[in-house]
Design a protein around this motif. Sequence first.
Motif, PDB file in Angstrom:
ATOM      1  N   LEU A 163      -4.428   7.308   1.183  1.00 27.76           N
ATOM      2  CA  LEU A 163      -5.187   6.776   0.314  1.00 27.76           C
ATOM      3  C   LEU A 163      -6.269   7.515   0.027  1.00 27.76           C
ATOM      4  CD1 LEU A 163      -5.161   2.968   0.782  1.00 27.76           C
ATOM      5  CD2 LEU A 163      -4.048   4.219  -1.183  1.00 27.76           C
TER       6      LEU A 163
ATOM      7  N   VAL B 148      -7.553   9.575  -3.048  1.00 28.78           N
ATOM      8  CA  VAL B 148      -8.566   8.753  -4.238  1.00 28.78           C
ATOM      9  C   VAL B 148      -9.381   9.885  -4.814  1.00 28.78           C
ATOM     10  CG1 VAL B 148     -10.483   9.005  -2.392  1.00 28.78           C
ATOM     11  CG2 VAL B 148     -10.335   6.885  -4.060  1.00 28.78           C
TER      12      VAL B 148
ATOM     13  N   ILE C 217       0.932   4.239  -2.667  1.00 26.71           N
ATOM     14  CA  ILE C 217       0.660   5.602  -2.011  1.00 26.71           C
ATOM     15  C   ILE C 217       1.940   6.604  -2.723  1.00 26.71           C
ATOM     16  CG2 ILE C 217       0.670   7.219  -0.143  1.00 26.71           C
ATOM     17  CD1 ILE C 217      -0.646   4.984   1.313  1.00 26.71           C
TER      18      ILE C 217
ATOM     19  N   VAL D 193       0.815  -1.164   0.057  1.00 26.59           N
ATOM     20  CA  VAL D 193       0.048  -0.039  -0.142  1.00 26.59           C
ATOM     21  C   VAL D 193       0.859   1.207   0.029  1.00 26.59           C
ATOM     22  CG1 VAL D 193      -2.094   1.183   1.225  1.00 26.59           C
ATOM     23  CG2 VAL D 193      -1.826  -1.475   1.016  1.00 26.59           C
TER      24      VAL D 193
ATOM     25  N   HIS E  65      -6.881  -1.707  -2.027  1.00 26.98           N
ATOM     26  CA  HIS E  65      -5.908  -1.238  -0.687  1.00 26.98           C
ATOM     27  C   HIS E  65      -6.698  -1.018   0.468  1.00 26.98           C
ATOM     28  CE1 HIS E  65      -2.527  -2.023  -2.968  1.00 26.98           C
ATOM     29  NE2 HIS E  65      -2.521  -0.972  -3.784  1.00 26.98           N
ATOM     30  N   LEU E  66      -7.675  -0.076   0.338  1.00 32.42           N
ATOM     31  CA  LEU E  66      -8.399   0.339   1.482  1.00 32.42           C
ATOM     32  C   LEU E  66      -9.096  -0.922   2.125  1.00 32.42           C
ATOM     33  CD1 LEU E  66     -10.252   3.814   0.379  1.00 32.42           C
ATOM     34  CD2 LEU E  66      -8.788   3.398   2.188  1.00 32.42           C
TER      35      LEU E  66
ATOM     36  N   THR F 186      -7.150   1.575  -5.516  1.00 32.45           N
ATOM     37  CA  THR F 186      -7.185   2.071  -4.248  1.00 32.45           C
ATOM     38  C   THR F 186      -8.253   1.639  -3.291  1.00 32.45           C
ATOM     39  OG1 THR F 186      -6.883   4.138  -5.312  1.00 32.45           O
ATOM     40  CG2 THR F 186      -7.448   4.445  -3.418  1.00 32.45           C
TER      41      THR F 186
ATOM     42  N   ASN G 291      -1.769   4.839   6.364  1.00 26.83           N
ATOM     43  CA  ASN G 291      -2.060   4.484   4.872  1.00 26.83           C
ATOM     44  C   ASN G 291      -3.537   4.999   4.508  1.00 26.83           C
ATOM     45  OD1 ASN G 291       0.320   3.369   4.289  1.00 26.83           O
ATOM     46  ND2 ASN G 291       0.115   1.600   4.595  1.00 26.83           N
TER      47      ASN G 291
END
Lengths: 132, 507
Positions: free
Chosen positions: B309, B313, A19, A15, B328-329, B325, B305
């Motif tokens: 994110l 987004v 990012i 992640v 990942h969330l 995204t 994170n």
Amino acid sequence: MKKFNDVFVVDDDKVYHFILKNLLKKNNIEVNSRFFENGHDAIEGLKENSKNGTTLPDLILLDINMPVMDGWQFLEEFRKIKGTLNKETVIYMVSSSNSPFDLNKAKDFPNEIQDYFLKPVCLEDICRIFLN
Amino acid sequence: MAFENYVNSNESYTSNQFYEKLLREIPDLIFQFKIEKDNTYSMPFVSNSAMEIYGFEKDFLEHDAGPVITDRILKEDVKAFLKSVLKSRDTLTRWNHEYRVLLPKKGVRWLKGSAKPEAMKDGSVVFYGRITDITANKEQELRLVLSEKRFEFALEASMGGVWDWNLVDNTVFYSEQSMKILDLDETEGINSFENCISKVHPDDQKEYLSDIDLHLKGITDVYENLHRVKGRKGTYKWILDRGKVIERDKSGKPLRIIGTHTDISSQKEREDELKKTLDIVSEQNSRLLNFAHIVSHNLRSHAGNFTMLLDLVDDIQDSSEREETLQHLRTISNDLTQTIEHLNELVSIHTEIKIARENLNLYEFFQRTLNVLSEKINKHDVKIISLIPDDIHINYNPAYLESILLNFTTNAIKYSNPERRLEITYQLTYEKGKKVLTISDNGLGIDLEKYKDSLFGMYKTFHQHPDSRGIGLFITKNQVEAMGGKIEVKSKVGEGTAFKIYFNEKV
């Protein structure tokens, strides 16, 4: 003005990779970046690039807690091969650990570590690392 | 008073004057005491010291001192006094007697009388003798008896023994209690110093000798040493040994040293027990602190994170990147939940005072674990070797037992050696009557020199793999210890690892 062109990101958090990529993109910082999930792979990558003449990184963003080989072990290995790399490389620690053990340990590598950033990295940190 | 004349060759005195002068120099009371045939008594002569010793008035010479002599005797001593006098009169043997008197000014005094009886023709008996004030001696004596009794009691109460080392002829004398403590036989009541050393535990000898030496040289005020002494059966006792030099020659060379020793084995045992408890507590404490760091680390990275994110987004236009995204969330959300679950689990281990126990068939639980992990076991072609009898029951918490079997099995699979087929062996043995489960593998092995402290300390758990080594081991270790047991690990890099789980079935 950006300071670096070639970046190795050594971190097991995918992640964070995502990012970081997007933050750089968003701020129009264009760098060649390679991502590694642990210290061992990054050392291998360095050796490989050095051997076949591919560009070596001028910046390494290094996490501490990773499987296989953690950040500290990476630094030990890096010391050993540093002399064989024909490039000045700057290392920034980027970790979520604020334990006294890790913060003290960073002092063992005064010649290798430029600075220690606590995650999450914000835009400001990115600018401090990458821009003049 | 009737003295005969006395004539000195040079000077002439009346004999009265002569004797008076002599008597004045004698602190004792000199007397002549007479008992008539009819038992009445009188004191025809008594020296001036009577004023001092018996508290007589100046004019005592004018009265018969006889009644006063008996009147002043302490009531409880009168009977014995008279008896001794009468006995002496009847047998005509020397009168010797110690008694107390109550004097008008001096209070109670101890006196000692001594006199020679002589039978007279008229049937009376005359005593010639003296009375000495022995109060000071008597008090000294009483003090001595008292202090000896006190000392005896102190020794008894302290369970201590006494030793007395004569450095001139190198003999050590032991009191009865000492011999008991040191478990010496009767022939060893007097011993040589060399023999004493030989009984001291080899590991304690150096310090023992050095402490004695320091005191003999006068560097320390008191000698004190804690050491183990071997008894006749070969077992050791912890002895607290203390002593002091009580005699030195002119040059300061020590001649004699006395001391005590006390058996403090049981104290020592309690101390060791306490130390063990303290070690467990501090270990647990440091692990909890470590856990706090990990939780803080994990929460920080997940939460960080999350924020980043969400910031990104809105800017992401590309639909596939948006989808990434979101993915990942979701991952972060899952990781966060898991971290909180781990935290929860750990807190519950440490807050539950009494953990439920059930009678569990170990083999059944082992089979259940294999079923749960069957996919992994098949995928990695793991060879499972069971040395668990199918009729063994243990009194344990079911969730904890499951966690132990699952954690150590997944751990073995995860760190298998790619160069050979993985074998995991489960063996149940007994140690000191307690059940011990050993789970061993032929996997990668762990460099214990390097990782012993961090193995259960979760240093290896930071990375994001949900089933990573560490958090599982950490929780399992806490569970086993919360039940009163322990985990031991043996490992060799390249050969494999063996975890030993000591169950404690006592409630």
